[in-house]
Design an enzyme around this catalytic site. Structure first.
Site, PDB file in Angstrom:
ATOM      1  N   ASP A  59       0.873  -1.168   0.000  1.00  0.00           N
ATOM      2  CA  ASP A  59       0.000   0.000   0.000  1.00  0.00           C
ATOM      3  C   ASP A  59       0.913   1.222   0.000  1.00  0.00           C
ATOM      4  OD1 ASP A  59      -1.667   2.111   0.549  1.00  0.00           O
ATOM      5  OD2 ASP A  59      -2.943   0.945   1.908  1.00  0.00           O
ATOM      6  N   SER A 125      -5.793  13.234 -15.558  1.00  0.00           N
ATOM      7  CA  SER A 125      -7.046  12.910 -16.239  1.00  0.00           C
ATOM      8  C   SER A 125      -7.613  14.146 -16.914  1.00  0.00           C
ATOM      9  CB  SER A 125      -8.034  12.406 -15.185  1.00  0.00           C
ATOM     10  OG  SER A 125      -9.335  12.375 -15.699  1.00  0.00           O
ATOM     11  N   TYR A 149     -12.700  13.278  -6.676  1.00  0.00           N
ATOM     12  CA  TYR A 149     -11.709  12.520  -7.453  1.00  0.00           C
ATOM     13  C   TYR A 149     -10.893  13.478  -8.331  1.00  0.00           C
ATOM     14  CZ  TYR A 149      -9.763  10.045 -11.423  1.00  0.00           C
ATOM     15  OH  TYR A 149      -8.906   9.610 -12.409  1.00  0.00           O
ATOM     16  N   LYS A 153      -6.692  14.805  -8.465  1.00  0.00           N
ATOM     17  CA  LYS A 153      -5.799  14.863  -9.635  1.00  0.00           C
ATOM     18  C   LYS A 153      -5.228  16.271  -9.790  1.00  0.00           C
ATOM     19  CE  LYS A 153      -6.096  10.614 -10.876  1.00  0.00           C
ATOM     20  NZ  LYS A 153      -4.960   9.721 -10.666  1.00  0.00           N
TER      21      LYS A 153
HETATM   22  P1  NAD Z   1      -7.393   0.768 -11.737  1.00  0.00           P
HETATM   23  O1  NAD Z   1      -8.241   0.921 -10.532  1.00  0.00           O
HETATM   24  O2  NAD Z   1      -7.664  -0.375 -12.647  1.00  0.00           O
HETATM   25  O3  NAD Z   1      -5.841   0.713 -11.312  1.00  0.00           O
HETATM   26  C1  NAD Z   1      -5.354   1.400 -10.203  1.00  0.00           C
HETATM   27  C2  NAD Z   1      -4.566   0.399  -9.367  1.00  0.00           C
HETATM   28  O4  NAD Z   1      -4.043   1.085  -8.221  1.00  0.00           O
HETATM   29  C3  NAD Z   1      -5.407  -0.753  -8.843  1.00  0.00           C
HETATM   30  O5  NAD Z   1      -4.784  -1.980  -9.192  1.00  0.00           O
HETATM   31  C4  NAD Z   1      -5.437  -0.552  -7.320  1.00  0.00           C
HETATM   32  O6  NAD Z   1      -5.463  -1.782  -6.636  1.00  0.00           O
HETATM   33  C5  NAD Z   1      -4.156   0.229  -7.095  1.00  0.00           C
HETATM   34  N1  NAD Z   1      -4.136   1.100  -5.916  1.00  0.00           N
HETATM   35  C6  NAD Z   1      -5.061   2.008  -5.513  1.00  0.00           C
HETATM   36  N2  NAD Z   1      -4.645   2.625  -4.377  1.00  0.00           N
HETATM   37  C7  NAD Z   1      -3.439   2.090  -4.062  1.00  0.00           C
HETATM   38  C8  NAD Z   1      -2.520   2.307  -3.020  1.00  0.00           C
HETATM   39  N3  NAD Z   1      -2.756   3.177  -2.022  1.00  0.00           N
HETATM   40  N4  NAD Z   1      -1.368   1.588  -3.001  1.00  0.00           N
HETATM   41  C9  NAD Z   1      -1.114   0.679  -3.972  1.00  0.00           C
HETATM   42  N5  NAD Z   1      -1.956   0.420  -4.980  1.00  0.00           N
HETATM   43  C10 NAD Z   1      -3.108   1.129  -5.028  1.00  0.00           C
HETATM   44  O7  NAD Z   1      -7.463   2.143 -12.539  1.00  0.00           O
HETATM   45  P2  NAD Z   1      -6.950   2.484 -14.001  1.00  0.00           P
HETATM   46  O8  NAD Z   1      -8.139   2.698 -14.841  1.00  0.00           O
HETATM   47  O9  NAD Z   1      -5.907   1.553 -14.408  1.00  0.00           O
HETATM   48  O10 NAD Z   1      -6.331   3.930 -13.714  1.00  0.00           O
HETATM   49  C11 NAD Z   1      -4.963   4.097 -13.419  1.00  0.00           C
HETATM   50  C12 NAD Z   1      -4.721   5.549 -13.075  1.00  0.00           C
HETATM   51  O11 NAD Z   1      -5.159   6.365 -14.170  1.00  0.00           O
HETATM   52  C13 NAD Z   1      -5.501   6.038 -11.858  1.00  0.00           C
HETATM   53  O12 NAD Z   1      -4.686   6.933 -11.135  1.00  0.00           O
HETATM   54  C14 NAD Z   1      -6.683   6.771 -12.469  1.00  0.00           C
HETATM   55  O13 NAD Z   1      -7.165   7.788 -11.616  1.00  0.00           O
HETATM   56  C15 NAD Z   1      -6.072   7.346 -13.722  1.00  0.00           C
HETATM   57  N6  NAD Z   1      -7.054   7.601 -14.785  1.00  0.00           N
HETATM   58  C16 NAD Z   1      -7.893   6.589 -15.186  1.00  0.00           C
HETATM   59  C17 NAD Z   1      -8.827   6.831 -16.179  1.00  0.00           C
HETATM   60  C18 NAD Z   1      -9.803   5.761 -16.611  1.00  0.00           C
HETATM   61  O14 NAD Z   1     -10.845   6.108 -17.186  1.00  0.00           O
HETATM   62  N7  NAD Z   1      -9.535   4.484 -16.376  1.00  0.00           N
HETATM   63  C19 NAD Z   1      -8.888   8.089 -16.801  1.00  0.00           C
HETATM   64  C20 NAD Z   1      -8.007   9.079 -16.380  1.00  0.00           C
HETATM   65  C21 NAD Z   1      -7.086   8.822 -15.368  1.00  0.00           C
HETATM   66  C1  WQD Z   2     -19.005   8.355 -21.074  1.00  0.00           C
HETATM   67  C2  WQD Z   2     -20.311   8.832 -21.665  1.00  0.00           C
HETATM   68  C3  WQD Z   2     -21.994   9.305 -20.016  1.00  0.00           C
HETATM   69  C4  WQD Z   2     -22.413   5.184 -18.590  1.00  0.00           C
HETATM   70  C5  WQD Z   2     -15.072   9.129 -16.557  1.00  0.00           C
HETATM   71  C6  WQD Z   2     -14.535  10.013 -15.465  1.00  0.00           C
HETATM   72  C7  WQD Z   2     -13.274  10.698 -15.946  1.00  0.00           C
HETATM   73  C8  WQD Z   2     -12.249   9.677 -16.449  1.00  0.00           C
HETATM   74  C9  WQD Z   2     -12.864   8.759 -17.461  1.00  0.00           C
HETATM   75  C10 WQD Z   2     -10.806   9.059 -14.653  1.00  0.00           C
HETATM   76  C11 WQD Z   2     -20.942   9.996 -20.899  1.00  0.00           C
HETATM   77  C12 WQD Z   2     -22.413   8.140 -20.878  1.00  0.00           C
HETATM   78  C13 WQD Z   2     -22.011   6.315 -19.265  1.00  0.00           C
HETATM   79  C14 WQD Z   2     -23.727   4.683 -18.788  1.00  0.00           C
HETATM   80  C15 WQD Z   2     -24.141   6.471 -20.343  1.00  0.00           C
HETATM   81  N1  WQD Z   2     -11.804   8.813 -15.399  1.00  0.00           N
HETATM   82  N2  WQD Z   2     -22.877   6.943 -20.136  1.00  0.00           N
HETATM   83  N3  WQD Z   2     -24.534   5.358 -19.662  1.00  0.00           N
HETATM   84  O1  WQD Z   2     -17.857  10.242 -17.470  1.00  0.00           O
HETATM   85  O2  WQD Z   2     -16.641  10.673 -19.640  1.00  0.00           O
HETATM   86  O3  WQD Z   2     -15.375   9.928 -17.694  1.00  0.00           O
HETATM   87  O4  WQD Z   2     -14.066   8.165 -16.930  1.00  0.00           O
HETATM   88  O5  WQD Z   2     -10.110  10.028 -14.618  1.00  0.00           O
HETATM   89  O6  WQD Z   2     -12.790  11.419 -14.864  1.00  0.00           O
HETATM   90  O7  WQD Z   2     -15.512  10.981 -15.143  1.00  0.00           O
HETATM   91  O8  WQD Z   2     -16.854   8.323 -18.786  1.00  0.00           O
HETATM   92  O9  WQD Z   2     -17.623   6.111 -19.502  1.00  0.00           O
HETATM   93  O10 WQD Z   2     -18.641   7.151 -17.434  1.00  0.00           O
HETATM   94  O11 WQD Z   2     -19.187   8.098 -19.684  1.00  0.00           O
HETATM   95  O12 WQD Z   2     -24.920   7.038 -21.122  1.00  0.00           O
HETATM   96  O13 WQD Z   2     -24.130   3.690 -18.178  1.00  0.00           O
HETATM   97  O14 WQD Z   2     -21.254   7.746 -21.579  1.00  0.00           O
HETATM   98  O15 WQD Z   2     -23.106  10.105 -19.706  1.00  0.00           O
HETATM   99  O16 WQD Z   2     -21.589  10.810 -21.849  1.00  0.00           O
HETATM  100  P1  WQD Z   2     -16.781   9.895 -18.384  1.00  0.00           P
HETATM  101  P2  WQD Z   2     -18.064   7.332 -18.791  1.00  0.00           P
END
Ligand code: NAD
Ligand code: WQD
Length: 337
Positions: A59, A125, A149, A153
């Protein structure tokens, strides 16, 4: 050969990045507390790459156990994926999000300083742009956030900007991901959400496979091409390659850099539904529901800066993203379980 620490490397984006790094001859060390991932990921990475990456359950919020990893290894760079990422949950449990995402980053940067590791890639993000005044979104657009969230970031970005000002040797890339979807073409790793998915693509694949009855489309009265929300979906493998290219940039000592990682194309919810119908050969039933709180009309990137400075250009289109999301879902109906 470079040695790279990957926090959160068992997660969705991290696991795909680990594969691309191993494929290019890097030595990878993963730490993850498995709060949102499964141990099985290691076996799947080994199947794809024929190499088992080093992994420790750590962690990152627990300084002493995290420090041991730095004591035992000399890293060239760190990619910091570890974090909690569910927007809705962050509204319900803001302290959990602030504590996990901020404390883990404080510990990481303190350890990087203490052990003289000077290259960091941070998972930011597109959420840091809040509701943009126009699209496409450029990196110098104003930053403002609408949920805890997103605030974590933006706070981490601010902290890293301040830190880098007084540590000229420290190189940091703030990568603003747009909407990652898809999965590794092998079908061995992919997105494995807990419970009912919040995000569009995993929701649709679960409808297509019959686990959920119908997609709820959140709003059809946005000012977009068909009234539904428009996003910049990027294949997770393209995103992973973006990290490899970013590391090459950091090794040249640029200081702090910020890049949008998307495709530059915006697709509506209904366009994604249609593309998934084609990819799956199935009808995707949907109903129009009210808008989801906090959602915006349109969000897509201008990616010229990443193209110019690191040679980043997404190669997969929506068709391949849908194909690979579906392939992952079909091969792993219950995710890694
Ligand atoms: P994910 O949840 O699949 O991966 C994150 C990993 O971090 C997980 O395996 C979790 O177990 C681990 N984790 C969380 N807190 C921890 C801690 N304190 N110590 C050690 N491990 C920890 O998410 P992801 O989609 O792979 O996203 C990765 C990164 O990218 C995240 O920081 C997320 O905020 C960012 N991000 C994701 C998206 C998206 O849509 N998936 C979009 C923009 C940014
Ligand atoms: C996409 C579109 C919804 C689900 C999120 C986080 C963002 C980033 C990426 C981490 C939107 C629509 C969705 C459903 C729907 N993550 N939708 N029905 O909201 O763009 O971004 O993930 O950083 O911070 O906010 O992604 O996939 O949830 O939605 O109609 O059941 O799909 O309204 O227009 P979003 P999403």
């Amino acid at each position: 050969m470079k040695k790279i620490l990957i926090t959160g490397g068992m997660g969705y984006i991290g696991s795909h990045t680990v594969v691309e790094l191993i494929d290019r001859g890097n030595d990878v060390f993963i730490v993850d507390n498995l709060s949102n991932s499964s141990l099985e990921v290691i076996n799947r990475i080994e199947k794809i790459t024929s190499k088992k990456p080093a992994f420790k359950v750590i962690d990152c919020c627990k300084f002493d156990e995290f420090e041991q990893v730095f004591k035992d290894n000399k890293f060239d760079a760190v990619i910091h994926f570890a974090g909690l990422k569910a927007v809705g949950e962050s509204v319900e449990k803001p302290l959990l999000y602030f504590e996990n995402n901020l404390v883990s980053t404080f510990n990481l940067v303190k350890l990087m300083e203490k052990y003289n590791v000077n290259n960091l890639v941070f998972s930011s993000s597109a959420t840091v742009y809040g509701k943009p005044e126009s699209v496409p979104i450029y990196e110098d657009f104003p930053l403002h956030v609408t949920n805890p969230y997103g605030r974590t970031k933006l706070m981490i970005e601010d902290i890293l900007r301040d830190y880098s000002k007084v540590h000229p040797k420290f190189n940091v890339a703030l990568l603003r991901y747009f909407n990652p979807i898809g999965a590794h073409p092998s079908g061995l790793i992919g997105e494995d959400p807990n419970g009912i998915p919040n995000n569009l693509m995993p929701y649709i694949t679960q409808v297509a496979i019959g686990k959920l009855p119908c997609l709820n489309v959140f709003g059809d009265d946005y000012k977009t091409k068909d009234g539904t929300g428009v996003r910049d979906y990027i294949h997770v493998v393209d995103l992973a390659i973006g990290h490899v290219l970013t590391l090459d940039k950091l090794y040249k000592n640029p200081g702090l850099v910020t890049y949008n990682l998307g495709t530059g194309n915006g697709y509506s919810v209904l366009e994604v539904v249609k593309a998934m119908s084609v990819a799956t050969g199935k009808d995707i039933p949907y109903i129009i529901k009210p808008r989801r709180a906090g959602d915006i009309d349109e969000c897509y990137a201008n990616c010229d800066k990443a193209k110019k400075e690191i040679g980043f250009k997404a190669k997969y289109g929506l068709k391949e993203m849908c194909r690979d999301s579906w392939n992952w879902q079909l091969n792993n109906p219950n995710g890694y379980r």
